[in-house]
Design a protein around this motif. Structure first.
Motif, PDB file in Angstrom:
ATOM      1  N   TRP A 129       0.821  -1.221   0.000  1.00  0.00           N
ATOM      2  CA  TRP A 129       0.000   0.000   0.000  1.00  0.00           C
ATOM      3  C   TRP A 129       0.853   1.269   0.000  1.00  0.00           C
ATOM      4  O   TRP A 129       0.345   2.366   0.118  1.00  0.00           O
ATOM      5  N   GLY A 130       2.165   1.104  -0.121  1.00  0.00           N
ATOM      6  CA  GLY A 130       3.019   2.236  -0.429  1.00  0.00           C
ATOM      7  C   GLY A 130       3.403   3.150   0.712  1.00  0.00           C
ATOM      8  O   GLY A 130       3.491   2.744   1.869  1.00  0.00           O
ATOM      9  N   SER A 131       3.614   4.396   0.371  1.00  0.00           N
ATOM     10  CA  SER A 131       4.132   5.412   1.279  1.00  0.00           C
ATOM     11  C   SER A 131       3.093   5.821   2.322  1.00  0.00           C
ATOM     12  O   SER A 131       1.964   6.176   1.967  1.00  0.00           O
ATOM     13  N   TRP A 132       3.494   5.788   3.578  1.00  0.00           N
ATOM     14  CA  TRP A 132       2.628   6.278   4.655  1.00  0.00           C
ATOM     15  C   TRP A 132       2.283   7.744   4.401  1.00  0.00           C
ATOM     16  O   TRP A 132       1.121   8.147   4.483  1.00  0.00           O
ATOM     17  N   TYR A 133       3.287   8.543   4.090  1.00  0.00           N
ATOM     18  CA  TYR A 133       3.041   9.974   3.925  1.00  0.00           C
ATOM     19  C   TYR A 133       2.138  10.250   2.729  1.00  0.00           C
ATOM     20  O   TYR A 133       1.195  11.042   2.827  1.00  0.00           O
ATOM     21  N   ASP A 134       2.402   9.597   1.600  1.00  0.00           N
ATOM     22  CA  ASP A 134       1.535   9.816   0.430  1.00  0.00           C
ATOM     23  C   ASP A 134       0.098   9.422   0.734  1.00  0.00           C
ATOM     24  O   ASP A 134      -0.850  10.058   0.252  1.00  0.00           O
ATOM     25  N   HIS A 135      -0.057   8.377   1.529  1.00  0.00           N
ATOM     26  CA  HIS A 135      -1.391   7.890   1.872  1.00  0.00           C
ATOM     27  C   HIS A 135      -2.148   8.909   2.715  1.00  0.00           C
ATOM     28  O   HIS A 135      -3.245   9.347   2.348  1.00  0.00           O
ATOM     29  N   VAL A 136      -1.552   9.296   3.855  1.00  0.00           N
ATOM     30  CA  VAL A 136      -2.267  10.214   4.752  1.00  0.00           C
ATOM     31  C   VAL A 136      -2.430  11.593   4.109  1.00  0.00           C
ATOM     32  O   VAL A 136      -3.448  12.258   4.302  1.00  0.00           O
ATOM     33  N   ASN A 137      -1.447  12.008   3.318  1.00  0.00           N
ATOM     34  CA  ASN A 137      -1.533  13.313   2.678  1.00  0.00           C
ATOM     35  C   ASN A 137      -2.525  13.301   1.524  1.00  0.00           C
ATOM     36  O   ASN A 137      -3.265  14.272   1.319  1.00  0.00           O
ATOM     37  N   GLY A 138      -2.552  12.198   0.771  1.00  0.00           N
ATOM     38  CA  GLY A 138      -3.499  12.108  -0.336  1.00  0.00           C
ATOM     39  C   GLY A 138      -4.930  12.214   0.136  1.00  0.00           C
ATOM     40  O   GLY A 138      -5.759  12.924  -0.463  1.00  0.00           O
ATOM     41  N   TRP A 139      -5.225  11.532   1.237  1.00  0.00           N
ATOM     42  CA  TRP A 139      -6.583  11.601   1.784  1.00  0.00           C
ATOM     43  C   TRP A 139      -6.853  12.974   2.407  1.00  0.00           C
ATOM     44  O   TRP A 139      -7.976  13.473   2.359  1.00  0.00           O
ATOM     45  N   TRP A 140      -5.825  13.588   2.985  1.00  0.00           N
ATOM     46  CA  TRP A 140      -5.985  14.934   3.558  1.00  0.00           C
ATOM     47  C   TRP A 140      -6.333  15.940   2.462  1.00  0.00           C
ATOM     48  O   TRP A 140      -7.216  16.789   2.631  1.00  0.00           O
ATOM     49  N   GLN A 141      -5.658  15.839   1.332  1.00  0.00           N
ATOM     50  CA  GLN A 141      -5.944  16.747   0.221  1.00  0.00           C
ATOM     51  C   GLN A 141      -7.356  16.517  -0.316  1.00  0.00           C
ATOM     52  O   GLN A 141      -8.047  17.464  -0.681  1.00  0.00           O
ATOM     53  N   LYS A 142      -7.784  15.264  -0.356  1.00  0.00           N
ATOM     54  CA  LYS A 142      -9.138  14.959  -0.826  1.00  0.00           C
ATOM     55  C   LYS A 142     -10.187  15.586   0.082  1.00  0.00           C
ATOM     56  O   LYS A 142     -11.244  16.049  -0.381  1.00  0.00           O
ATOM     57  N   LYS A 143      -9.881  15.631   1.370  1.00  0.00           N
ATOM     58  CA  LYS A 143     -10.796  16.209   2.357  1.00  0.00           C
ATOM     59  C   LYS A 143     -11.127  17.670   2.006  1.00  0.00           C
ATOM     60  O   LYS A 143     -12.225  18.146   2.307  1.00  0.00           O
ATOM     61  N   LYS A 144     -10.215  18.353   1.368  1.00  0.00           N
ATOM     62  CA  LYS A 144     -10.403  19.765   1.053  1.00  0.00           C
ATOM     63  C   LYS A 144     -11.471  19.984  -0.021  1.00  0.00           C
ATOM     64  O   LYS A 144     -12.048  21.073  -0.119  1.00  0.00           O
ATOM     65  N   THR A 145     -11.715  18.963  -0.830  1.00  0.00           N
ATOM     66  CA  THR A 145     -12.658  19.123  -1.938  1.00  0.00           C
ATOM     67  C   THR A 145     -13.863  18.188  -1.844  1.00  0.00           C
ATOM     68  O   THR A 145     -14.811  18.334  -2.617  1.00  0.00           O
ATOM     69  N   TYR A 146     -13.816  17.258  -0.878  1.00  0.00           N
ATOM     70  CA  TYR A 146     -14.908  16.287  -0.741  1.00  0.00           C
ATOM     71  C   TYR A 146     -15.478  16.410   0.670  1.00  0.00           C
ATOM     72  O   TYR A 146     -14.867  15.981   1.645  1.00  0.00           O
ATOM     73  N   SER A 147     -16.649  17.010   0.780  1.00  0.00           N
ATOM     74  CA  SER A 147     -17.189  17.372   2.095  1.00  0.00           C
ATOM     75  C   SER A 147     -17.647  16.176   2.911  1.00  0.00           C
ATOM     76  O   SER A 147     -17.779  16.279   4.135  1.00  0.00           O
ATOM     77  N   ASN A 148     -17.894  15.039   2.282  1.00  0.00           N
ATOM     78  CA  ASN A 148     -18.380  13.871   3.009  1.00  0.00           C
ATOM     79  C   ASN A 148     -17.246  12.984   3.522  1.00  0.00           C
ATOM     80  O   ASN A 148     -17.422  11.780   3.689  1.00  0.00           O
ATOM     81  N   LEU A 149     -16.090  13.589   3.757  1.00  0.00           N
ATOM     82  CA  LEU A 149     -14.928  12.879   4.292  1.00  0.00           C
ATOM     83  C   LEU A 149     -14.620  13.386   5.698  1.00  0.00           C
ATOM     84  O   LEU A 149     -14.376  14.579   5.905  1.00  0.00           O
ATOM     85  N   HIS A 150     -14.665  12.484   6.663  1.00  0.00           N
ATOM     86  CA  HIS A 150     -14.337  12.797   8.059  1.00  0.00           C
ATOM     87  C   HIS A 150     -12.941  12.262   8.331  1.00  0.00           C
ATOM     88  O   HIS A 150     -12.714  11.057   8.306  1.00  0.00           O
ATOM     89  N   TYR A 151     -11.994  13.155   8.589  1.00  0.00           N
ATOM     90  CA  TYR A 151     -10.588  12.789   8.793  1.00  0.00           C
ATOM     91  C   TYR A 151     -10.298  12.819  10.289  1.00  0.00           C
ATOM     92  O   TYR A 151     -10.435  13.857  10.929  1.00  0.00           O
ATOM     93  N   MET A 152      -9.908  11.691  10.830  1.00  0.00           N
ATOM     94  CA  MET A 152      -9.665  11.615  12.274  1.00  0.00           C
ATOM     95  C   MET A 152      -8.304  10.991  12.556  1.00  0.00           C
ATOM     96  O   MET A 152      -7.692  10.382  11.678  1.00  0.00           O
ATOM     97  N   PHE A 153      -7.848  11.137  13.818  1.00  0.00           N
ATOM     98  CA  PHE A 153      -6.538  10.637  14.209  1.00  0.00           C
ATOM     99  C   PHE A 153      -6.637   9.596  15.314  1.00  0.00           C
ATOM    100  O   PHE A 153      -7.386   9.765  16.282  1.00  0.00           O
ATOM    101  N   PHE A 154      -5.881   8.549  15.146  1.00  0.00           N
ATOM    102  CA  PHE A 154      -5.796   7.464  16.125  1.00  0.00           C
ATOM    103  C   PHE A 154      -5.482   8.010  17.515  1.00  0.00           C
ATOM    104  O   PHE A 154      -6.072   7.592  18.514  1.00  0.00           O
ATOM    105  N   GLU A 155      -4.551   8.963  17.571  1.00  0.00           N
ATOM    106  CA  GLU A 155      -4.137   9.519  18.865  1.00  0.00           C
ATOM    107  C   GLU A 155      -5.279  10.254  19.558  1.00  0.00           C
ATOM    108  O   GLU A 155      -5.443  10.172  20.776  1.00  0.00           O
ATOM    109  N   ASP A 156      -6.090  10.967  18.783  1.00  0.00           N
ATOM    110  CA  ASP A 156      -7.243  11.654  19.355  1.00  0.00           C
ATOM    111  C   ASP A 156      -8.253  10.654  19.901  1.00  0.00           C
ATOM    112  O   ASP A 156      -8.842  10.863  20.966  1.00  0.00           O
ATOM    113  N   LEU A 157      -8.454   9.572  19.171  1.00  0.00           N
ATOM    114  CA  LEU A 157      -9.385   8.537  19.608  1.00  0.00           C
ATOM    115  C   LEU A 157      -8.891   7.868  20.881  1.00  0.00           C
ATOM    116  O   LEU A 157      -9.676   7.527  21.763  1.00  0.00           O
TER     117      LEU A 157
END
Length: 271
Positions: free
Chosen positions: A162-190
């Motif tokens: 599944w590749g790069s950790w950074y590309d993965h978390v960053n790719g989904w973070w960037q998607k969050k900016k344009t796709y409103s039905n995406l809830h981005y959460m952190f393991f540490e917060d949970l």
């Protein structure tokens, strides 16, 4: 434990993958979603089972008690990347909960067209790498982990399934900016405040739960209970695909959460 040789990585559209997660690619890309489907997306070992179980309890914990004691979580929440299409199509539930480790660019187009709700969970790179290492040590479905020093370098070089950790978390973070039905959460917060994060999930999903039921959910998703729960600890695979003498699937509770704050991760993603 399986004696089959470990799979080898190969480049798949620019991402290191193993054949088991690409064999069904055409069917996965043609998967027909429903508008109420919910996708749980994570980099491997970032809290997938934890959040899957939380959502399953929130939706079905009060109405289908037999489900909680007779159906393993991996059947309640199919893994899209591996035989997930067939399992998802057979799910009797509404909404259907589906999970994936795919980077954002691999997600079937129908999820976006149907405007499905998506929950993404990111985890601190250090802890994610350690957890992934122990998982790769104990499961025959992944390339051999090797020595820690070697694995550490492979993580840095993005040479894991599944590749790069950074590309993965960053790719989904960037998607969050344009796709409103995406809830981005952190393991540490949970880990730090489970109740607060469940409240945020409920707000995102439009769920209203009673305080008593929320406490029941919080009780069931505690580390020790999930580790000892045969429906969530993947013990069905013990001795076949997974070797629990090497490491349990649910390995350990998060320690010293405050020292592992996602603040640095947030700042990097926002650049």
């Amino acid at each position: 434990m399986s004696t089959k040789p470990r799979p080898e990585l190969f480049d798949f559209h620019g991402v290191p993958m193993v054949q088991a997660f690409t064999d069904n690619w055409e069917n996965i890309q043609k998967f027909k979603t429903r508008s109420d489907d919910i996708l749980i997306a994570t980099y491997p070992k970032a809290g997938t089972t934890w959040v899957s179980y939380i959502l399953d309890l929130l939706y079905f914990g009060q109405t289908d008690l037999e489900r909680q004691t007779s159906i393993p979580i991996f059947k309640r929440v199919p893994f899209l990347d591996y035989n997930g299409v067939d399992l998802a199509n057979k799910l009797p539930t509404s909404p259907r909960l589906i999970k994936t480790h795919y980077p954002v660019q691999f997600v079937p187009e129908s999820f976006w067209k149907q405007n499905c709700k998506i929950v993404y969970v990111a985890r601190n790179a250090k802890d994610n790498m350690v957890s992934y290492y122990h998982f790769d040590r104990m499961t025959a479905g992944q390339p051999a982990a090797g020595e820690w020093s070697e694995y550490f370098q492979r993580f840095l070089d993005a040479k894991l399934t599944w590749g790069s950790w950074y590309d993965h978390v960053n790719g989904w973070w960037q998607k969050k900016k344009t796709y409103s039905n995406l809830h981005y959460m952190f393991f540490e917060d949970l880990s730090e405040n489970t109740e607060r994060e469940i409240d945020r999930l409920c707000d995102f999903l439009g769920l209203s739960v009673s305080p008593d039921f929320k406490q029941q959910v919080m009780s069931q998703v505690q580390f020790e209970k999930m580790k000892n729960n045969k429906m969530t600890n993947y013990s069905q695979f013990e001795g076949t695909v997974m070797d629990f003498t090497v490491s349990p699937f649910i390995r350990k509770v998060m320690q010293e959460v405050k020292e592992k704050s996602p603040t640095m991760l947030y700042s990097k993603l926002q650049k």
